[in-house]
Scaffold this motif. Structure first.
Motif, mmCIF file in Angstrom:
data_model
loop_
_atom_site.group_PDB
_atom_site.id
_atom_site.type_symbol
_atom_site.label_atom_id
_atom_site.label_comp_id
_atom_site.label_asym_id
_atom_site.label_seq_id
_atom_site.Cartn_x
_atom_site.Cartn_y
_atom_site.Cartn_z
ATOM 1 N N ILE A 1 -8.552 4.658 11.966
ATOM 2 C CA ILE A 1 -8.276 3.898 13.193
ATOM 3 C C ILE A 1 -8.105 4.842 14.377
ATOM 4 C CG2 ILE A 1 -6.549 2.433 14.335
ATOM 5 C CD1 ILE A 1 -6.228 1.030 11.576
ATOM 6 N N PHE A 2 -7.342 5.916 14.187
ATOM 7 C CA PHE A 2 -7.133 6.863 15.279
ATOM 8 C C PHE A 2 -8.436 7.557 15.683
ATOM 9 C CE2 PHE A 2 -2.494 7.210 13.795
ATOM 10 C CZ PHE A 2 -2.121 6.165 14.614
ATOM 11 N N ALA A 3 -9.319 7.826 14.729
ATOM 12 C CA ALA A 3 -10.620 8.429 15.051
ATOM 13 C C ALA A 3 -11.426 7.489 15.941
ATOM 14 C CB ALA A 3 -11.384 8.758 13.770
ATOM 15 N N ASN A 4 -11.409 6.196 15.620
ATOM 16 C CA ASN A 4 -12.103 5.212 16.463
ATOM 17 C C ASN A 4 -11.455 5.105 17.837
ATOM 18 O OD1 ASN A 4 -14.327 4.222 14.935
ATOM 19 N ND2 ASN A 4 -12.905 3.121 13.620
ATOM 20 N N ALA A 5 -10.142 5.201 17.892
ATOM 21 C CA ALA A 5 -9.445 5.147 19.183
ATOM 22 C C ALA A 5 -9.808 6.362 20.032
ATOM 23 C CB ALA A 5 -7.936 5.071 18.974
ATOM 24 N N LEU A 6 -9.790 7.539 19.423
ATOM 25 C CA LEU A 6 -10.143 8.758 20.167
ATOM 26 C C LEU A 6 -11.581 8.734 20.653
ATOM 27 C CD1 LEU A 6 -8.300 11.464 18.029
ATOM 28 C CD2 LEU A 6 -7.774 10.757 20.379
ATOM 29 N N ALA A 7 -12.447 8.058 19.908
ATOM 30 C CA ALA A 7 -13.851 7.935 20.300
ATOM 31 C C ALA A 7 -14.052 6.847 21.358
ATOM 32 C CB ALA A 7 -14.710 7.648 19.071
ATOM 33 N N ILE B 1 0.831 -1.203 0.000
ATOM 34 C CA ILE B 1 0.000 0.000 0.000
ATOM 35 C C ILE B 1 0.869 1.258 0.000
ATOM 36 C CG2 ILE B 1 -1.923 -1.172 1.126
ATOM 37 C CD1 ILE B 1 -1.205 0.269 3.692
ATOM 38 N N THR B 2 0.288 2.324 -0.513
ATOM 39 C CA THR B 2 1.023 3.585 -0.593
ATOM 40 C C THR B 2 0.993 4.295 0.758
ATOM 41 O OG1 THR B 2 -0.918 4.896 -1.198
ATOM 42 C CG2 THR B 2 0.331 3.846 -3.007
ATOM 43 N N ASP B 3 1.871 5.267 0.902
ATOM 44 C CA ASP B 3 1.874 6.077 2.127
ATOM 45 C C ASP B 3 0.531 6.783 2.311
ATOM 46 O OD1 ASP B 3 4.454 5.289 2.652
ATOM 47 O OD2 ASP B 3 5.377 7.141 1.918
ATOM 48 N N GLN B 4 -0.063 7.232 1.232
ATOM 49 C CA GLN B 4 -1.362 7.919 1.303
ATOM 50 C C GLN B 4 -2.458 6.960 1.782
ATOM 51 O OE1 GLN B 4 -2.311 10.890 -1.287
ATOM 52 N NE2 GLN B 4 -4.456 10.934 -0.706
ATOM 53 N N GLU B 5 -2.468 5.743 1.253
ATOM 54 C CA GLU B 5 -3.454 4.752 1.697
ATOM 55 C C GLU B 5 -3.270 4.437 3.180
ATOM 56 O OE1 GLU B 5 -4.228 2.052 -2.276
ATOM 57 O OE2 GLU B 5 -2.274 1.886 -1.271
ATOM 58 N N LEU B 6 -2.032 4.335 3.606
ATOM 59 C CA LEU B 6 -1.746 4.083 5.017
ATOM 60 C C LEU B 6 -2.232 5.241 5.877
ATOM 61 C CD1 LEU B 6 -0.491 2.295 7.185
ATOM 62 C CD2 LEU B 6 1.710 3.392 6.710
ATOM 63 N N ALA B 7 -2.007 6.462 5.438
ATOM 64 C CA ALA B 7 -2.443 7.641 6.193
ATOM 65 C C ALA B 7 -3.964 7.663 6.349
ATOM 66 C CB ALA B 7 -1.956 8.917 5.515
ATOM 67 N N VAL B 8 -4.679 7.336 5.292
ATOM 68 C CA VAL B 8 -6.146 7.307 5.351
ATOM 69 C C VAL B 8 -6.613 6.242 6.348
ATOM 70 C CG1 VAL B 8 -8.235 6.747 4.026
ATOM 71 C CG2 VAL B 8 -6.502 8.255 3.043
ATOM 72 N N ALA B 9 -6.026 5.045 6.264
ATOM 73 C CA ALA B 9 -6.400 3.964 7.180
ATOM 74 C C ALA B 9 -6.083 4.335 8.623
ATOM 75 C CB ALA B 9 -5.692 2.674 6.788
ATOM 76 N N CYS B 10 -4.906 4.910 8.848
ATOM 77 C CA CYS B 10 -4.518 5.306 10.210
ATOM 78 C C CYS B 10 -5.451 6.375 10.757
ATOM 79 C CB CYS B 10 -3.070 5.784 10.238
ATOM 80 S SG CYS B 10 -1.874 4.441 10.102
ATOM 81 N N GLU C 1 -9.223 -0.380 21.792
ATOM 82 C CA GLU C 1 -8.213 -0.462 22.845
ATOM 83 C C GLU C 1 -6.842 -0.615 22.207
ATOM 84 O OE1 GLU C 1 -8.383 -3.352 25.981
ATOM 85 O OE2 GLU C 1 -10.548 -3.124 26.160
ATOM 86 N N PHE C 2 -5.852 -0.001 22.809
ATOM 87 C CA PHE C 2 -4.463 -0.148 22.363
ATOM 88 C C PHE C 2 -3.590 -0.478 23.575
ATOM 89 C CE2 PHE C 2 -6.307 2.258 18.964
ATOM 90 C CZ PHE C 2 -5.660 1.795 17.845
ATOM 91 N N PRO C 3 -3.841 -1.603 24.214
ATOM 92 C CA PRO C 3 -3.073 -1.919 25.416
ATOM 93 C C PRO C 3 -1.653 -2.377 25.107
ATOM 94 C CG PRO C 3 -4.503 -3.724 24.897
ATOM 95 C CD PRO C 3 -4.807 -2.642 23.893
ATOM 96 N N ALA C 4 -0.774 -2.080 26.018
ATOM 97 C CA ALA C 4 0.616 -2.543 25.928
ATOM 98 C C ALA C 4 0.852 -3.503 27.086
ATOM 99 C CB ALA C 4 1.577 -1.376 26.006
ATOM 100 N N HIS C 5 1.503 -4.598 26.801
ATOM 101 C CA HIS C 5 1.801 -5.582 27.838
ATOM 102 C C HIS C 5 2.907 -5.081 28.759
ATOM 103 C CE1 HIS C 5 2.465 -9.402 29.810
ATOM 104 N NE2 HIS C 5 3.745 -9.219 29.601
#
Length: 177
Positions: free
Chosen positions: A133-139, A121-130, A143-147
């Motif tokens: 994902i970040f919008a869902n995380a902020l909402a 995937i291109t950098d632009q496609e990655l940016a759109v996907a991120c 979950e983004f847990p770290a062990h």
């Protein structure tokens, strides 16, 4: 749709469970760490232990697989009519050379097998996907847990922990003290 996620305690699998649930999927998670409450909290309706043989009932519309290995052949047989299998990694190795024979054996069900790599995937496609994902995380929808978090100079210890498979979710290395 019924969605099966292999390797659900890993980074890709953990987030695949959440994203499939957010999209309305009925999710079954297969993991080496069958923490039922934790997986139910993020959207899994069924949690299966890898050590107990990954026994699943019924068929799945989508199988998301960051694990790969010889079991790919078995899981192809669990696809429903017009089911889609997405191989996202090969933590257990590549599928056996003859895995395509299982697809052909299920020809009348019209299964689809896809391989996905971030390198495609291109950098632009990655940016759109991120962004999504970040919008869902902020909402608060993801979950983004770290062990555990290790200092960079303790990377060898972090790697040993990772290889032991005793972690749940991500292990983080940090450059600061």
């Amino acid at each position: 749709e019924r969605v099966l996620v292999r390797g659900a305690s890993g980074g890709i699998g953990f987030h695949a469970v959440q994203l499939a649930h957010l999209k309305g999927g009925h999710v079954t998670a297969i993991t080496s760490k069958p923490d039922l409450a934790r997986f139910q909290r993020i959207g899994a309706e069924e949690v299966l232990s890898r050590e107990e043989g990954e026994t699943t009932s019924g068929e799945f519309d989508v199988i998301i697989d960051p694990v790969g290995g010889n079991a790919v052949t078995t899981f192809i047989g669990k696809l429903a009519r017009r089911g889609r299998y997405i191989l996202l990694g090969a933590a257990a190795g590549f599928p056996p050379p003859d895995f395509g024979m299982r697809l052909i054996a299920n020809f009348s069900k019209s299964p689809t097998f896809s391989v996905f790599s971030m390198a495609s995937i291109t950098d632009q496609e990655l940016a759109v996907a991120c962004s999504a994902i970040f919008a869902n995380a902020l909402a608060g929808k993801l979950e983004f847990p770290a062990h555990a978090c290790y200092r960079l100079q303790d990377a060898a210890d972090a790697h040993v922990r990772f290889e032991e498979g005793l972690h749940f979710e991500k292990i983080i290395l940090r450059a600061d003290d």
